[in-house]
Motif scaffolding. Structure first.
Motif, mmCIF file in Angstrom:
data_model
loop_
_atom_site.group_PDB
_atom_site.id
_atom_site.type_symbol
_atom_site.label_atom_id
_atom_site.label_comp_id
_atom_site.label_asym_id
_atom_site.label_seq_id
_atom_site.Cartn_x
_atom_site.Cartn_y
_atom_site.Cartn_z
ATOM 1 N N THR A 126 1.009 -1.263 0.022
ATOM 2 C CA THR A 126 0.113 -0.041 0.014
ATOM 3 C C THR A 126 0.881 1.237 -0.011
ATOM 4 O OG1 THR A 126 -1.685 -1.216 1.134
ATOM 5 C CG2 THR A 126 -1.962 1.207 1.302
ATOM 6 N N LYS A 127 2.181 1.185 0.659
ATOM 7 C CA LYS A 127 3.008 2.393 0.465
ATOM 8 C C LYS A 127 3.279 2.848 -0.963
ATOM 9 C CE LYS A 127 7.475 -0.109 0.727
ATOM 10 N NZ LYS A 127 8.562 -0.405 1.402
ATOM 11 N N LEU A 128 3.082 1.975 -2.008
ATOM 12 C CA LEU A 128 3.407 2.533 -3.223
ATOM 13 C C LEU A 128 2.045 3.468 -3.856
ATOM 14 C CD1 LEU A 128 3.987 -0.878 -4.937
ATOM 15 C CD2 LEU A 128 5.672 0.750 -4.487
ATOM 16 N N ILE A 129 0.963 3.403 -3.249
ATOM 17 C CA ILE A 129 -0.173 4.246 -3.293
ATOM 18 C C ILE A 129 0.394 5.456 -2.505
ATOM 19 C CG2 ILE A 129 -2.598 4.893 -3.094
ATOM 20 C CD1 ILE A 129 -2.830 1.759 -3.373
ATOM 21 N N ALA A 130 0.735 5.385 -1.405
ATOM 22 C CA ALA A 130 0.975 6.515 -0.473
ATOM 23 C C ALA A 130 2.521 7.304 -1.136
ATOM 24 C CB ALA A 130 1.383 5.968 0.906
ATOM 25 N N ARG A 131 3.235 6.726 -1.614
ATOM 26 C CA ARG A 131 4.291 7.251 -2.282
ATOM 27 C C ARG A 131 4.007 8.352 -3.298
ATOM 28 N NH1 ARG A 131 8.163 3.050 -3.245
ATOM 29 N NH2 ARG A 131 8.951 3.370 -1.390
ATOM 30 N N ASP A 132 2.987 7.706 -4.205
ATOM 31 C CA ASP A 132 2.579 8.455 -5.298
ATOM 32 C C ASP A 132 1.495 9.622 -4.786
ATOM 33 O OD1 ASP A 132 1.969 8.821 -8.315
ATOM 34 O OD2 ASP A 132 -0.135 8.501 -7.602
ATOM 35 N N PHE A 133 0.986 9.373 -3.937
ATOM 36 C CA PHE A 133 0.196 10.583 -3.141
ATOM 37 C C PHE A 133 1.139 11.517 -2.528
ATOM 38 C CE2 PHE A 133 -2.607 12.284 0.404
ATOM 39 C CZ PHE A 133 -3.464 12.789 -0.521
ATOM 40 N N GLU A 134 2.358 11.210 -1.862
ATOM 41 C CA GLU A 134 3.232 12.279 -1.468
ATOM 42 C C GLU A 134 3.941 13.071 -2.642
ATOM 43 O OE1 GLU A 134 7.619 11.589 0.827
ATOM 44 O OE2 GLU A 134 6.938 10.248 -0.959
ATOM 45 N N MET A 139 4.412 18.019 -5.175
ATOM 46 C CA MET A 139 4.423 18.799 -6.509
ATOM 47 C C MET A 139 3.441 20.074 -6.465
ATOM 48 S SD MET A 139 6.679 17.605 -8.714
ATOM 49 C CE MET A 139 6.255 18.256 -10.332
ATOM 50 N N LEU A 140 2.507 19.900 -5.540
ATOM 51 C CA LEU A 140 1.564 20.836 -5.457
ATOM 52 C C LEU A 140 2.064 21.971 -4.457
ATOM 53 C CD1 LEU A 140 -1.717 18.747 -5.781
ATOM 54 C CD2 LEU A 140 -0.903 20.571 -7.510
ATOM 55 N N GLY A 141 3.006 21.606 -4.211
ATOM 56 C CA GLY A 141 3.710 22.731 -2.991
ATOM 57 C C GLY A 141 3.441 22.357 -1.620
ATOM 58 N N TYR A 142 2.907 21.204 -1.118
ATOM 59 C CA TYR A 142 2.447 20.861 0.265
ATOM 60 C C TYR A 142 3.698 20.164 0.829
ATOM 61 C CZ TYR A 142 -2.251 22.149 -1.002
ATOM 62 O OH TYR A 142 -3.319 22.744 -1.311
ATOM 63 N N ASN A 143 3.781 20.434 2.199
ATOM 64 C CA ASN A 143 5.102 19.704 2.800
ATOM 65 C C ASN A 143 4.487 18.199 3.246
ATOM 66 O OD1 ASN A 143 6.753 21.979 2.776
ATOM 67 N ND2 ASN A 143 5.709 22.873 4.502
ATOM 68 N N LEU A 239 -8.763 13.031 -4.279
ATOM 69 C CA LEU A 239 -8.091 14.326 -3.368
ATOM 70 C C LEU A 239 -7.145 15.255 -4.193
ATOM 71 C CD1 LEU A 239 -7.472 12.169 0.108
ATOM 72 C CD2 LEU A 239 -9.315 13.993 -0.578
ATOM 73 N N ILE A 240 -6.152 14.431 -5.005
ATOM 74 C CA ILE A 240 -5.415 15.031 -5.666
ATOM 75 C C ILE A 240 -5.899 16.130 -6.877
ATOM 76 C CG2 ILE A 240 -3.567 14.990 -7.405
ATOM 77 C CD1 ILE A 240 -2.692 14.547 -4.656
ATOM 78 N N ASP A 241 -7.180 15.265 -7.640
ATOM 79 C CA ASP A 241 -7.773 16.246 -8.631
ATOM 80 C C ASP A 241 -8.400 17.320 -8.166
ATOM 81 O OD1 ASP A 241 -6.915 14.385 -10.365
ATOM 82 O OD2 ASP A 241 -8.775 13.156 -10.444
ATOM 83 N N TYR A 242 -9.043 17.228 -6.933
ATOM 84 C CA TYR A 242 -9.830 18.467 -6.343
ATOM 85 C C TYR A 242 -8.570 19.529 -5.871
ATOM 86 C CZ TYR A 242 -12.949 21.215 -3.864
ATOM 87 O OH TYR A 242 -13.769 22.136 -3.434
#
Length: 245
Positions: A126-134, A139-143, A239-242
């Motif tokens: 599942t960390k593969l999904i989390a890594r992509d989310f991170e 890329m959107l500027g969040y820490n 979440l990313i799309d929004y």
């Protein structure tokens, strides 16, 4: 139809050979398992007649005829299996989308936008999904920071601070370190969001919000208890799309 009986082919066949061709067209499913002698017997002809008819119909012999029929039958079977997979995936997507609550998604978005630091927690594949989310959050500027090491999660109370946001991705919360990290985050005054495929896990008692995807009832790879993580992909991408709007 296995063999197209054109006027040209008819003119090139004897009456017995045409009888063989007609039998082949009517009994296609039996051909892979029948010998040339059985075909001759069932078509009331001779093995030599069967052989000639097959060659005149455009095949090199009984072996090629059987191969083509077997390949065709396997293709039809494979096509059915692929359609079943499409339907399963479509159902999974629909169940996840139907399970998502708009107000919950919007609250998660607000948490993300107003958090100084975002920890994304996951274990196993599942960390593969989390890594992509991170990566996309960064890329959107969040820490955003991924936490997936079990030893670090056990001492994550050293990392979490008040007003931090912890987002946990888990299929069914089968890893105790996840609940431990959620507990530490709450004790430090942070917010916890759980993205999970089933409800009622121990993570919920420590979560400010729970985003639930469509539950899975079977494993994709049963020997290793690997189940579909498609619902988590849908949640993270939603979440990313929004956030990109």
């Amino acid at each position: 139809m296995l063999i197209e009986v054109t006027e040209e082919l008819k003119a090139n066949l004897t009456a017995s050979e045409l009888q063989v061709v007609n039998w082949l067209n009517e009994n296609e499913e039996k051909i892979p398992d029948d010998s040339i002698n059985q075909i001759a017997e069932e078509s009331y002809t001779s093995p030599a007649t069967v052989s000639r008819a097959i060659r005149k119909a455009g095949f090199n012999g009984i072996a090629e005829l059987k191969y083509r029929i077997s390949a065709k039958m396997n293709y039809v079977a494979d096509e059915k299996v692929v359609n079943e997979i499409f339907n399963k995936t479509l159902t999974e997507c629909r169940k996840t989308i139907e399970a998502l609550d708009v107000e919950t998604i919007l609250r998660v978005i607000r948490y993300i936008k107003f958090s100084e630091k975002i920890y994304i927690v996951a274990r196993g594949t599942t960390k593969l999904i989390a890594r992509d989310f991170e990566f996309q959050l960064q890329m959107l500027g969040y820490n955003a920071y991924l936490l997936s090491d079990s030893q670090i999660l056990k001492v994550s109370y050293k990392l979490f601070k008040e007003d931090d946001l912890v987002i946990i991705f888990s299929v069914k919360n089968s890893t105790p370190e996840l609940a431990l990290a959620a507990k530490y985050a709450k004790e430090k005054g942070g917010r916890v969001v759980t993205c999970c495929c089933i409800s009622g896990t121990s993570l919920e008692q420590y979560s400010d919000l729970s985003v639930l995807g469509g539950a899975k009832n079977h494993n994709l790879i049963e020997e290793f208890s690997i189940v579909s993580r498609l619902p988590l992909h849908i949640i993270s991408q939603t979440l990313i799309d929004y956030l990109m709007l």
